[in-house]
Design a protein around this motif. Structure first.
Motif, PDB file in Angstrom:
ATOM      1  N   TYR B  52      -9.203   8.652 -13.238  1.00  0.00           N
ATOM      2  CA  TYR B  52      -7.823   8.551 -12.728  1.00  0.00           C
ATOM      3  C   TYR B  52      -7.614   7.258 -11.942  1.00  0.00           C
ATOM      4  CZ  TYR B  52      -6.622  13.348 -13.925  1.00  0.00           C
ATOM      5  OH  TYR B  52      -6.335  14.496 -14.598  1.00  0.00           O
ATOM      6  N   GLU B  53      -6.433   6.727 -12.122  1.00  0.00           N
ATOM      7  CA  GLU B  53      -5.962   5.697 -11.194  1.00  0.00           C
ATOM      8  C   GLU B  53      -5.078   6.419 -10.192  1.00  0.00           C
ATOM      9  OE1 GLU B  53      -3.901   2.156 -12.677  1.00  0.00           O
ATOM     10  OE2 GLU B  53      -5.520   2.118 -14.187  1.00  0.00           O
ATOM     11  N   ILE B  54      -5.495   6.417  -8.952  1.00  0.00           N
ATOM     12  CA  ILE B  54      -4.823   7.262  -7.985  1.00  0.00           C
ATOM     13  C   ILE B  54      -4.063   6.402  -6.973  1.00  0.00           C
ATOM     14  CG2 ILE B  54      -5.132   9.078  -6.247  1.00  0.00           C
ATOM     15  CD1 ILE B  54      -7.863   9.611  -7.702  1.00  0.00           C
ATOM     16  N   ILE B  55      -2.729   6.625  -6.914  1.00  0.00           N
ATOM     17  CA  ILE B  55      -1.916   5.945  -5.905  1.00  0.00           C
ATOM     18  C   ILE B  55      -1.867   6.847  -4.682  1.00  0.00           C
ATOM     19  CG2 ILE B  55       0.401   5.120  -5.351  1.00  0.00           C
ATOM     20  CD1 ILE B  55       0.608   4.550  -8.448  1.00  0.00           C
ATOM     21  N   VAL B  56      -2.288   6.311  -3.564  1.00  0.00           N
ATOM     22  CA  VAL B  56      -2.468   7.141  -2.372  1.00  0.00           C
ATOM     23  C   VAL B  56      -1.331   6.902  -1.379  1.00  0.00           C
ATOM     24  CG1 VAL B  56      -4.032   7.739  -0.491  1.00  0.00           C
ATOM     25  CG2 VAL B  56      -4.949   6.978  -2.705  1.00  0.00           C
ATOM     26  N   VAL B  57      -0.661   7.988  -1.003  1.00  0.00           N
ATOM     27  CA  VAL B  57       0.337   7.917   0.070  1.00  0.00           C
ATOM     28  C   VAL B  57      -0.383   8.333   1.348  1.00  0.00           C
ATOM     29  CG1 VAL B  57       2.551   8.778   0.892  1.00  0.00           C
ATOM     30  CG2 VAL B  57       2.135   8.540  -1.575  1.00  0.00           C
ATOM     31  N   ASP B  58      -0.663   7.324   2.177  1.00  0.00           N
ATOM     32  CA  ASP B  58      -1.510   7.587   3.342  1.00  0.00           C
ATOM     33  C   ASP B  58      -0.778   7.192   4.623  1.00  0.00           C
ATOM     34  OD1 ASP B  58      -3.533   7.909   5.148  1.00  0.00           O
ATOM     35  OD2 ASP B  58      -4.673   6.136   4.486  1.00  0.00           O
ATOM     36  N   PRO B  59      -0.037   8.129   5.258  1.00  0.00           N
ATOM     37  CA  PRO B  59       0.780   7.792   6.423  1.00  0.00           C
ATOM     38  C   PRO B  59      -0.052   7.248   7.591  1.00  0.00           C
ATOM     39  CG  PRO B  59       1.248  10.002   5.621  1.00  0.00           C
ATOM     40  CD  PRO B  59       0.067   9.531   4.883  1.00  0.00           C
ATOM     41  N   THR B  60      -1.303   7.667   7.723  1.00  0.00           N
ATOM     42  CA  THR B  60      -2.103   7.190   8.851  1.00  0.00           C
ATOM     43  C   THR B  60      -2.685   5.813   8.577  1.00  0.00           C
ATOM     44  OG1 THR B  60      -4.111   8.176   7.990  1.00  0.00           O
ATOM     45  CG2 THR B  60      -2.787   9.536   9.455  1.00  0.00           C
ATOM     46  N   GLY B  61      -2.815   5.462   7.282  1.00  0.00           N
ATOM     47  CA  GLY B  61      -3.375   4.175   6.909  1.00  0.00           C
ATOM     48  C   GLY B  61      -4.849   4.061   7.174  1.00  0.00           C
ATOM     49  N   ARG B  62      -5.492   5.131   7.573  1.00  0.00           N
ATOM     50  CA  ARG B  62      -6.916   5.038   7.909  1.00  0.00           C
ATOM     51  C   ARG B  62      -7.811   5.580   6.790  1.00  0.00           C
ATOM     52  NH1 ARG B  62      -7.610   7.782  13.612  1.00  0.00           N
ATOM     53  NH2 ARG B  62      -9.786   7.461  13.080  1.00  0.00           N
ATOM     54  N   ILE B  63      -7.207   6.328   5.874  1.00  0.00           N
ATOM     55  CA  ILE B  63      -8.060   6.987   4.869  1.00  0.00           C
ATOM     56  C   ILE B  63      -8.211   6.127   3.622  1.00  0.00           C
ATOM     57  CG2 ILE B  63      -8.213   8.998   3.351  1.00  0.00           C
ATOM     58  CD1 ILE B  63      -6.965  10.570   5.686  1.00  0.00           C
ATOM     59  N   LEU B  64      -7.103   5.496   3.165  1.00  0.00           N
ATOM     60  CA  LEU B  64      -7.149   4.712   1.935  1.00  0.00           C
ATOM     61  C   LEU B  64      -8.243   3.650   1.944  1.00  0.00           C
ATOM     62  CD1 LEU B  64      -5.976   4.024  -0.823  1.00  0.00           C
ATOM     63  CD2 LEU B  64      -4.325   2.539   0.317  1.00  0.00           C
ATOM     64  N   PRO B  65      -8.384   2.891   3.054  1.00  0.00           N
ATOM     65  CA  PRO B  65      -9.446   1.872   3.011  1.00  0.00           C
ATOM     66  C   PRO B  65     -10.824   2.489   2.789  1.00  0.00           C
ATOM     67  CG  PRO B  65      -7.986   1.568   4.899  1.00  0.00           C
ATOM     68  CD  PRO B  65      -7.592   2.841   4.279  1.00  0.00           C
ATOM     69  N   GLU B  66     -11.057   3.624   3.420  1.00  0.00           N
ATOM     70  CA  GLU B  66     -12.353   4.290   3.256  1.00  0.00           C
ATOM     71  C   GLU B  66     -12.562   4.754   1.815  1.00  0.00           C
ATOM     72  OE1 GLU B  66     -14.741   4.486   5.554  1.00  0.00           O
ATOM     73  OE2 GLU B  66     -13.426   3.308   6.885  1.00  0.00           O
ATOM     74  N   LEU B  67     -11.428   5.293   1.239  1.00  0.00           N
ATOM     75  CA  LEU B  67     -11.499   5.737  -0.152  1.00  0.00           C
ATOM     76  C   LEU B  67     -11.838   4.565  -1.057  1.00  0.00           C
ATOM     77  CD1 LEU B  67      -8.474   8.209  -0.552  1.00  0.00           C
ATOM     78  CD2 LEU B  67     -10.891   8.744  -0.899  1.00  0.00           C
ATOM     79  N   GLN B  68     -11.214   3.444  -0.779  1.00  0.00           N
ATOM     80  CA  GLN B  68     -11.428   2.270  -1.622  1.00  0.00           C
ATOM     81  C   GLN B  68     -12.851   1.759  -1.508  1.00  0.00           C
ATOM     82  OE1 GLN B  68      -7.911   0.200  -0.347  1.00  0.00           O
ATOM     83  NE2 GLN B  68      -7.068   0.204  -2.439  1.00  0.00           N
ATOM     84  N   LYS B  69     -13.446   1.959  -0.336  1.00  0.00           N
ATOM     85  CA  LYS B  69     -14.840   1.571  -0.151  1.00  0.00           C
ATOM     86  C   LYS B  69     -15.754   2.415  -1.055  1.00  0.00           C
ATOM     87  CE  LYS B  69     -14.757   0.411   4.675  1.00  0.00           C
ATOM     88  NZ  LYS B  69     -15.154   0.992   5.965  1.00  0.00           N
ATOM     89  N   ALA B  70     -15.367   3.690  -1.206  1.00  0.00           N
ATOM     90  CA  ALA B  70     -16.202   4.602  -2.003  1.00  0.00           C
ATOM     91  C   ALA B  70     -15.688   4.704  -3.438  1.00  0.00           C
ATOM     92  CB  ALA B  70     -16.221   5.983  -1.350  1.00  0.00           C
ATOM     93  N   GLN B  71     -15.068   3.644  -3.909  1.00  0.00           N
ATOM     94  CA  GLN B  71     -14.482   3.639  -5.253  1.00  0.00           C
ATOM     95  C   GLN B  71     -15.570   3.779  -6.342  1.00  0.00           C
ATOM     96  OE1 GLN B  71     -10.550   2.285  -5.697  1.00  0.00           O
ATOM     97  NE2 GLN B  71     -11.418   0.362  -6.366  1.00  0.00           N
ATOM     98  N   GLU B  72     -15.209   4.441  -7.418  1.00  0.00           N
ATOM     99  CA  GLU B  72     -16.114   4.522  -8.571  1.00  0.00           C
ATOM    100  C   GLU B  72     -15.254   4.511  -9.831  1.00  0.00           C
ATOM    101  OE1 GLU B  72     -17.684   8.696  -9.139  1.00  0.00           O
ATOM    102  OE2 GLU B  72     -17.362   8.718  -6.967  1.00  0.00           O
ATOM    103  N   PRO B  73     -15.846   4.264 -11.011  1.00  0.00           N
ATOM    104  CA  PRO B  73     -15.028   4.056 -12.213  1.00  0.00           C
ATOM    105  C   PRO B  73     -14.075   5.209 -12.512  1.00  0.00           C
ATOM    106  CG  PRO B  73     -17.343   3.562 -12.655  1.00  0.00           C
ATOM    107  CD  PRO B  73     -17.276   4.093 -11.263  1.00  0.00           C
ATOM    108  N   SER B  74     -14.486   6.436 -12.213  1.00  0.00           N
ATOM    109  CA  SER B  74     -13.615   7.551 -12.581  1.00  0.00           C
ATOM    110  C   SER B  74     -12.512   7.775 -11.546  1.00  0.00           C
ATOM    111  CB  SER B  74     -14.451   8.825 -12.748  1.00  0.00           C
ATOM    112  OG  SER B  74     -15.030   9.147 -11.499  1.00  0.00           O
ATOM    113  N   MET B  75     -12.606   7.133 -10.389  1.00  0.00           N
ATOM    114  CA  MET B  75     -11.566   7.272  -9.368  1.00  0.00           C
ATOM    115  C   MET B  75     -11.289   5.904  -8.764  1.00  0.00           C
ATOM    116  SD  MET B  75     -12.752  10.538  -7.145  1.00  0.00           S
ATOM    117  CE  MET B  75     -13.428  11.965  -7.921  1.00  0.00           C
ATOM    118  N   ARG B  76     -10.133   5.352  -9.140  1.00  0.00           N
ATOM    119  CA  ARG B  76      -9.750   4.077  -8.500  1.00  0.00           C
ATOM    120  C   ARG B  76      -8.534   4.334  -7.648  1.00  0.00           C
ATOM    121  NH1 ARG B  76     -11.196   2.637 -13.473  1.00  0.00           N
ATOM    122  NH2 ARG B  76      -9.025   2.685 -14.118  1.00  0.00           N
ATOM    123  N   PHE B  77      -8.558   3.778  -6.456  1.00  0.00           N
ATOM    124  CA  PHE B  77      -7.480   4.085  -5.501  1.00  0.00           C
ATOM    125  C   PHE B  77      -6.624   2.850  -5.243  1.00  0.00           C
ATOM    126  CE2 PHE B  77     -11.057   6.888  -4.648  1.00  0.00           C
ATOM    127  CZ  PHE B  77     -10.453   8.129  -4.714  1.00  0.00           C
TER     128      PHE B  77
END
Lengths: 309, 432
Positions: B52-77
């Motif tokens: 999945y290519e996942i568009i993240v609505v992150d009101p705190t702005g603190r989670i998306l960067p972490e998710l992107q750090k843990a990116q893998e081919p089956s989940m791109r944020f």
């Protein structure tokens, strides 16, 4: 003991619970005869046959088989066709025959050769590979018969061998039985069909309530049960004929007469007397059928007081 | 041995092995077993392609960067550039696209997140994503509490407990997981075999009786030879079947494994749907267990399988001989079966305490030893005296069982139309 006896059964007793199925049976079956073993249902025939075939063992008494005390090893020298019979329905005919004959001591190749010969003779060679259940009842019966005889037993025991067979197959099997007899093999033949016994057997034994109530050569037995009844056939109708009062008439028709003369009266004189009035075409002494003897003896021996014979 | 015994024995084996049902059961069972073991692995390796290519609505702005750090081919944020409603509308009929809407309060104990996509993701995908979020939130909260993440990570421990068994030969790896599986498996198989082959035997004997071939048979064969020929013939069929199973399963696993490029352990792990660390651990243990498998166990298995079958099988044969129709078999077989069921009911207790008195007694007493001794042997080293006593008692009871069965058999075979009671059977045994 004389070698001419195939079986010498001496005072054999077999008891089941309170029922004494065989109550001291003694019988001699000579070699080279067809021996009729008769008796009403439940008389103890099957019990006796099972002891002869070593399926069960007598409580007391001896069975001597061609001069030897009967043992398990003699089973191979017998061919037994039980009344309650069957085959493995899903096995092929030839394979089944080979199996049953191997159990009688034949080598596999020998068993196969013998089986094929008999199948050929019985017109079943082309069914050798068919499963038994695909065969007609008559043909299954013939396969069963082959399994009984193909190891050339010294003694054949056939319990109702013709049941379910048409006249042609009956004849076929009767011929084989006679061949075995002619070759000196004794055949014990058990049936309720008295006319078959009259036709085939030379000796008979009648069993009732676990005892032998009548035994001997067929002709002797029938002579023994002569009633003195005479049968006459005439050229002209006999409506006018008046018989002497002392004559007992059993049956009187337009051209025939069945009667018995009083004791001491000469048959020849009576014929001469008849011929003065009408022309006698034919006369014979009526001997009772085996059926009549059977019924009479069984009824006479049924009541508790044993009849000495 | 009497020649007629061998003729009966041979026919029994030949007819049964040639039977189509035997062929189907013999070849089909291992195929089915291997299919059950490999198809899930095969399927899960096929569905790996879900991404999945996942568009993240992150009101705190603190989670998306972490998710992107843990990116893998089956989940791109990626960050959201449009309002939520527009994003959701754009998902219609779009495969591999998703919108993840996160809650705005990190401190709430129940953190709400919604995953939108045109197709529902697999359970496995969902779980992986939830796990990622779980870990990120956990760390963020630790940060909020003023803790140093490095310190927390350093405090995390992974306990690795291995068990070693001390024997006379030195110490060796011991895997109780493997022992449990093996113990249950062998106990159950040896129990099932008794009933499967015992049932076959009973039917076979009954068939001879209802076919009315039995009187022809006993005018040639002693009932004892007939019974033993059938009993041992079917045992031989069982052993042939067992040998084919073992060989085929082994072959299929090796061949199948080679085709999939997987080893046995990987297969087992893949089958467990998603190799979590514990499952991998277990798979490794099983693989290790396979290595420690004692060949003597096969020998004992054969002994106890045959022993249990002979003990009960002869009695089944006797029942088959004494009834006219299958419907009458019920009450008699039930009574015979009760002692055979007891060990199966108690096998759990035995496995939990394989050297306890219950386990020892059940593995020594002949009515249950074929099941319980197998289970114990797989789990622990059973003292020699117990094995010897158990084997001796089993052998002795078989002699007794054969003797009793032979007597019932002889009388029963030629008895028709008689409804049987146990009293009647006991009379037969005493009378003959």
């Amino acid at each position: 003991m004389s070698q001419s006896l195939a079986l010498d059964i001496r005072e054999v007793v077999k008891q089941f619970g309170s029922l004494r199925a065989n109550d001291g049976i003694s019988l001699q079956v000579p070699t080279g005869t067809i021996f009729g073993l008769l008796g009403p249902n439940g008389a103890g025939k099957t019990t006796l046959i099972r002891m002869i075939t070593r399926i069960t063992i007598p409580d007391s008494g001896d069975i001597i088989f061609f001069g030897e005390r009967l043992e398990d090893r003699h089973q191979r020298q017998m061919g037994y066709l039980p009344e309650e019979r069957g085959l493995y329905k899903k096995m092929a005919v030839l394979e089944q025959l080979v199996y049953l004959l191997e159990l009688k001591g034949l080598k596999a190749a020998e068993a196969e050769r013998e089986s094929m010969q008999w199948l050929e003779r019985f017109g079943l060679a082309d069914r050798a590979q068919s499963k038994v259940q695909e065969l007609s009842k008559g043909n299954q019966q013939k396969v069963q018969f082959i399994a009984t005889i193909a190891h050339r037993p010294r003694l054949l025991i056939l319990d109702e061998p013709f049941s379910g067979l048409d006249p042609i197959n009956t004849q076929l099997i009767e011929d084989v039985i006679r061949e075995f007899r002619a070759a000196g093999t004794p055949v014990i033949f058990s049936t309720h069909r008295m006319e078959q016994v009259e036709q085939i057997c030379e000796e008979i034994a009648l069993i009732n309530a676990g005892r032998v109530v009548l035994a001997g050569e067929m002709r002797a037995v029938r002579r023994q049960y002569r009633s003195g009844e005479l049968h006459f056939e005439f050229d002209q109708p006999i409506e006018e004929l008046e018989l002497p009062a002392e004559v007992r008439v059993f049956d009187r028709g337009r051209y025939h007469l069945n009667l018995a003369l009083p004791a001491g009266r000469s048959v020849n004189e009576f014929i001469a007397w008849l011929n003065e009035r009408n022309h006698v075409l034919r006369y014979e002494e009526v001997s009772p059928s085996l059926q009549q003897i059977f019924i009479e003896v069984v009824q006479r021996t049924a009541h508790p007081s044993p009849v000495a014979l | 041995m009497n020649p007629n015994f061998w003729i009966v024995f041979r026919r029994e084996v030949r007819v049964r092995v040639r039977n189509k049902l035997f062929l189907i059961a013999t070849l089909g069972t291992p195929l089915l077993l291997v299919a059950v073991m490999t198809i899930p692995a095969l399927v899960s390796s096929q569905t790996e392609t879900e991404s999945y290519e996942i568009i993240v609505v992150d009101p705190t702005g603190r989670i998306l960067p972490e998710l992107q750090k843990a990116q893998e081919p089956s989940m791109r944020f990626a960050a959201a550039t449009q309002p939520v409603e527009a994003l959701k509308r754009s998902l219609v009929d779009q495969k591999g696209k998703a919108v993840l809407v996160l809650a705005d309060d990190l401190s709430r104990s129940n953190f709400h997140a919604v995953f939108h996509s045109s197709q529902a993701p697999s359970l496995k995908f969902e779980r992986t994503l939830a796990k990622k979020l779980d870990r990120i939130l956990h760390e963020q909260r630790l940060l909020d509490a003023g803790l140093n993440l490095e310190t927390v990570r350093a405090a995390e421990v992974n306990v690795d407990l291995t068990t070693r068994k001390i024997t006379r030969e030195g110490d060796e790896a011991a895997s109780s997981a493997w022992g449990f599986i093996l113990g249950y498996g062998m106990g159950f198989i040896s129990f099932m075999m008794v009933f499967i082959y015992g049932g076959l035997l009973m039917k076979g004997v009954m068939e001879e009786k209802t076919n009315r071939i039995v009187e022809v048979m006993v005018s040639s064969v002693r009932p004892f030879d007939l019974m033993l020929g059938k009993v041992l013939g079917i045992a031989a069929v069982g052993l042939i079947q067992f040998a084919i199973w073992v060989g085929l399963i082994g072959l299929l696993l090796v061949v199948g494994g080679a085709i999939l490029g997987l080893s046995g352990a990987e297969l087992a792990a893949a089958q467990a749907d998603g190799p979590t660390p514990e499952q991998q651990e277990m798979a490794a243990q099983i693989a290790a267990g396979l290595g420690q498998f004692k060949p003597a166990l096969i020998g004992w298995f054969l002994f106890y399988f045959l022993g249990g079958y002979l003990l009960y099988g002869c009695l089944f044969a006797a029942v088959g001989a004494s009834i006219d129709q299958e419907a009458d078999a019920g009450p008699l077989t039930t009574i015979i079966s009760i002692p055979a069921y007891i060990p199966i009911l108690l096998i759990g207790a035995v496995m939990n305490n394989p050297d306890g008195p219950l386990a020892v007694w059940l593995s020594v007493l002949p009515f249950s030893s074929s099941t319980i001794m197998m289970a114990r042997m797989a789990l622990v080293d059973v003292p020699v005296w117990q094995v010897a006593l158990s084997a001796l008692l089993l052998a002795g009871s078989i002699v007794g069982s054969v003797g009793v069965a032979a007597r019932i058999y002889r009388v029963g075979l030629l008895m028709y139309g008689k409804k049987l009671t146990f009293g009647e059977l006991a009379r037969w045994v005493r009378a003959s």
